[in-house]
Write a protein that holds these residues in place. Structure first.
Motif, mmCIF file in Angstrom:
data_model
loop_
_atom_site.group_PDB
_atom_site.id
_atom_site.type_symbol
_atom_site.label_atom_id
_atom_site.label_comp_id
_atom_site.label_asym_id
_atom_site.label_seq_id
_atom_site.Cartn_x
_atom_site.Cartn_y
_atom_site.Cartn_z
ATOM 1 N N GLN A 272 0.811 -1.212 0.000
ATOM 2 C CA GLN A 272 0.000 0.000 0.000
ATOM 3 C C GLN A 272 0.851 1.271 0.000
ATOM 4 O O GLN A 272 0.316 2.375 0.087
ATOM 5 C CB GLN A 272 -0.932 -0.010 1.220
ATOM 6 C CG GLN A 272 -1.856 -1.210 1.276
ATOM 7 C CD GLN A 272 -2.729 -1.327 0.031
ATOM 8 O OE1 GLN A 272 -3.373 -0.360 -0.357
ATOM 9 N NE2 GLN A 272 -2.749 -2.501 -0.596
ATOM 10 N N ASN A 273 2.149 1.101 -0.059
ATOM 11 C CA ASN A 273 3.059 2.235 -0.216
ATOM 12 C C ASN A 273 4.339 1.706 -0.866
ATOM 13 O O ASN A 273 4.525 0.496 -0.978
ATOM 14 C CB ASN A 273 3.341 2.917 1.134
ATOM 15 C CG ASN A 273 3.990 1.992 2.136
ATOM 16 O OD1 ASN A 273 5.035 1.404 1.867
ATOM 17 N ND2 ASN A 273 3.391 1.845 3.321
ATOM 18 N N PRO A 274 5.213 2.595 -1.325
ATOM 19 C CA PRO A 274 6.399 2.126 -2.061
ATOM 20 C C PRO A 274 7.528 1.633 -1.183
ATOM 21 O O PRO A 274 8.579 1.239 -1.704
ATOM 22 C CB PRO A 274 6.835 3.390 -2.831
ATOM 23 C CG PRO A 274 6.346 4.528 -2.003
ATOM 24 C CD PRO A 274 5.076 4.065 -1.347
ATOM 25 N N TYR A 401 3.832 -0.109 -6.927
ATOM 26 C CA TYR A 401 4.599 -0.376 -5.709
ATOM 27 C C TYR A 401 5.224 -1.769 -5.763
ATOM 28 O O TYR A 401 6.377 -1.965 -5.359
ATOM 29 C CB TYR A 401 3.694 -0.278 -4.472
ATOM 30 C CG TYR A 401 3.091 1.083 -4.222
ATOM 31 C CD1 TYR A 401 3.679 2.241 -4.695
ATOM 32 C CD2 TYR A 401 1.898 1.203 -3.496
ATOM 33 C CE1 TYR A 401 3.113 3.490 -4.455
ATOM 34 C CE2 TYR A 401 1.326 2.439 -3.247
ATOM 35 C CZ TYR A 401 1.931 3.581 -3.726
ATOM 36 O OH TYR A 401 1.367 4.798 -3.488
ATOM 37 N N ALA A 402 4.456 -2.739 -6.236
ATOM 38 C CA ALA A 402 4.948 -4.125 -6.280
ATOM 39 C C ALA A 402 6.159 -4.253 -7.193
ATOM 40 O O ALA A 402 7.127 -4.944 -6.876
ATOM 41 C CB ALA A 402 3.827 -5.060 -6.735
ATOM 42 N N VAL A 407 8.025 -7.587 -5.800
ATOM 43 C CA VAL A 407 7.135 -8.618 -5.275
ATOM 44 C C VAL A 407 5.978 -8.820 -6.250
ATOM 45 O O VAL A 407 5.645 -7.926 -7.032
ATOM 46 C CB VAL A 407 6.587 -8.233 -3.881
ATOM 47 C CG1 VAL A 407 7.727 -8.113 -2.888
ATOM 48 C CG2 VAL A 407 5.788 -6.937 -3.941
ATOM 49 N N PRO A 408 5.338 -9.988 -6.232
ATOM 50 C CA PRO A 408 4.221 -10.230 -7.149
ATOM 51 C C PRO A 408 2.958 -9.504 -6.702
ATOM 52 O O PRO A 408 2.725 -9.312 -5.511
ATOM 53 C CB PRO A 408 4.034 -11.754 -7.080
ATOM 54 C CG PRO A 408 4.544 -12.135 -5.724
ATOM 55 C CD PRO A 408 5.678 -11.181 -5.431
#
Length: 568
Positions: A272-274, A401-402, A407-408
């Motif tokens: 939900q954030n970078p 962000y992912a 990350v997936p």
């Protein structure tokens, strides 16, 4: 210079001759009654020979024509000199020069242009076009339905893609038509789409679009607050009331719906954030939130009761959440003059945490959030367009962000986690599966063991609908209609549940899990969503059963529902 622009530079003379042999009136007659009656500013993107731009200027409109081909632009200016059209050397998907000019338009025409954009360019291009429209403005697109031509940079396009982009940007398709190719090409037809950017005349929708699409964001918090208020306006407006030029909403309700939105997303570890994945750097996700891990997001709704122990945890989680909302998104969502859009008025009294009942009195104890009335009314009227825009932007941020975190973040996880589930009492699929099994003579009532057929079949909510409205497949059981009438709105006793465990798991297995991938995926997705103890598809049906028993116990403790011991 792109290949498509180079092709038009090379073939400018032939293109001019071809375009000018067909009148703009005949090509765009489908659009004529949608054009503004009064003075308006119109943008023609990919204006080509200038045929359409000149026609629009002759109708009395101020027209800006964008054309990236220098040769076409030079010939168009010469052919239509004195038309009053303003020409700009620019192109999609960026429209960089036009954007810097700060202009906005009542109508944007995109005729035979969309197919020149590659698929990956189109979302950005659509965003640019929508941002150039005035509130209430019209985007007219004609799509080429025909074979691809790589040498001209012509790609396949579809109306479905454009409709999705429109929904994701809070616009609506006002007209959808089709036409034959006026140059006589049998393998080509044209799809004509008029897309309207809704406007309520109050300035609310431009403000919302600006917050969603243009505001800087260091997390998903701004979007979460907007969607929270959108959901309250749609489904819990009865708890709000008018107060001057604002609508006062119980602040505890805002915090409650915020938690309900975030729970499925964080359960899937969607960033939900970078900065990180998980609960770090999320101000509301403190110890109390972690201790709510086994409480379903479906329980976070008005009217639910909680045991004394759970009440203490939930109360603290709501307090942490309300503090975060006030300090972060409510503080940073502002009008152009810097005033806060959403203000919070706390009660000043010290809240206690008795056995929590999520009603208006309790939720108002956290204070009130003041929502400008014109914004509230727009959310109620146009929520069907506004919410998909918020969801699309939230999804885009998560994916960005992912990627940055390595990350997936697959659509298969984001979409269901982003879904807002309002209870619907629909037993159609369960009944269809039960009737199919009854044809084999193997279907029995899970509670009594009686043989079932079309004449005596009922579908029972294991955990009663009136107690906990859940229409998930795992909660729908085949029952004899007399047994179902006897059970009514009672909770099945624990001893009864343990007695019929095999009947229940066999029903799940035969109806949903074995031999039908679609039913199986839905069954497991719903179980994982509404029964937090079910962690992954690797869990067994016995694990799902145990999770149902835990939920039964919670409802028994929290709501003191009468138990039913069965009549086998």
């Amino acid at each position: 210079m792109t290949n498509r622009v180079r092709w038009y530079d090379t073939h400018a003379a032939a293109v001019m001759a071809t375009y000018e042999q067909v009148s703009a009136e005949s090509v765009h007659g489908w659009l004529r009654d949608l054009l503004p009656d009064d003075d308006a500013t119109i943008l023609d993107v990919g204006a080509g020979s200038g045929r359409d731009a000149t026609w629009l200027a002759a109708l009395g409109y101020d027209v800006v024509a964008v054309e990236p081909s220098a040769e076409l632009r030079k010939r168009a200016v010469k052919r239509h000199s004195g038309s009053g059209v303003e020409w700009i050397d620019d192109q999609l998907p960026a429209l960089a020069k036009l954007t810097r000019a700060g202009l906005s338009f009542d109508v944007i025409l995109l005729s035979a242009v969309w197919m020149h954009l590659r698929e990956e360019e189109r979302p950005r291009a659509f965003r640019k076009l929508i941002n150039l429209l005035k509130p209430g403005g019209l985007l007219a697109i004609t799509l080429r339905d025909g074979p691809e031509e790589p040498s001209r940079g012509i790609h396949a396009v579809s109306a479905e893609e454009v409709e999705l982009l429109a929904r994701n940007h809070g616009a609506m398709v006002e007209r959808h038509a089709e036409a034959k190719d006026q140059l006589g090409r049998n393998n080509i037809r044209w799809i004509q789409m008029a897309i309207r950017l809704p406007d309520d005349g109050t300035g609310a929708l431009p403000l919302l679009r600006s917050i969603v699409l243009n505001d800087s964001k260091s997390s998903t918090y701004k979007l979460a607050l907007l969607r929270t208020i959108c959901r309250v306006a749609d489904g819990a407006a009865g708890l709000a009331y008018a107060k001057g030029e604002h609508i006062a909403v119980p602040f505890g309700l805002i915090a409650l719906y915020w938690l309900r939105l975030f729970k499925p997303l964080l359960r899937e570890n969607l960033p939900q954030n970078p900065k990180n994945v998980g609960l770090r750097n999320l101000g509301f996700a403190k110890d109390a939130y972690r201790r709510l891990a086994d409480v379903s997001h479906l329980d976070l709704r008005v009217g639910m009761r909680f045991s004394r122990d759970q009440s203490t945890v939930l109360h603290q989680a709501l307090k942490d959440t309300s503090d975060t909302i006030q300090k972060m998104p409510a503080n940073y969502i502002t009008f152009q003059d810097g005033r806060r859009v959403f203000t919070v008025k706390r009660t000043g009294r010290r809240l206690q945490a008795p056995q929590v009942v999520l009603d208006k009195a309790y939720l108002s104890g956290f204070g009130e959030m003041m929502v400008p009335e014109h914004l509230w009314r727009s959310l109620q009227r146009f929520g069907v367009w506004i919410e998909p825009v918020i969801v699309a932007e939230w999804t885009r941020l998560i994916k960005g962000y992912a990627i940055g975190l390595g990350v997936p973040a697959e659509d298969s996880k984001i979409a269901p986690a982003m879904n807002w589930e309002d209870p619907t009492r629909d037993v159609k699929l369960a009944r269809e599966r039960a009737l199919a099994l009854s044809e084999t003579g193997q279907l029995t009532c899970v509670w009594s063991g009686r043989r079932l057929d079309r004449t005596n079949l009922a579908i029972d909510h294991c955990l009663p609908w009136t107690v906990w409205p859940c229409g998930d497949l795992w909660n729908l059981m085949p029952a004899h209609h007399r047994v179902n009438m006897n059970k009514r709105a009672f909770l099945p006793a624990d001893v009864l549940m343990r007695t019929v465990q095999n009947e229940i798991t066999n029903w799940w297995d035969s109806a949903y899990v074995v031999g039908n991938q679609g039913f199986s995926e839905r069954f497991w997705l719903e179980a994982q969503s509404s029964l937090p103890s079910v962690r992954a598809e690797a869990d067994t049906l016995d694990d799902v059963f145990d999770a149902v028993c835990l939920q039964r116990l919670r409802l028994r403790q929290d709501q003191q529902v009468q138990e039913w011991k069965g009549n086998r």
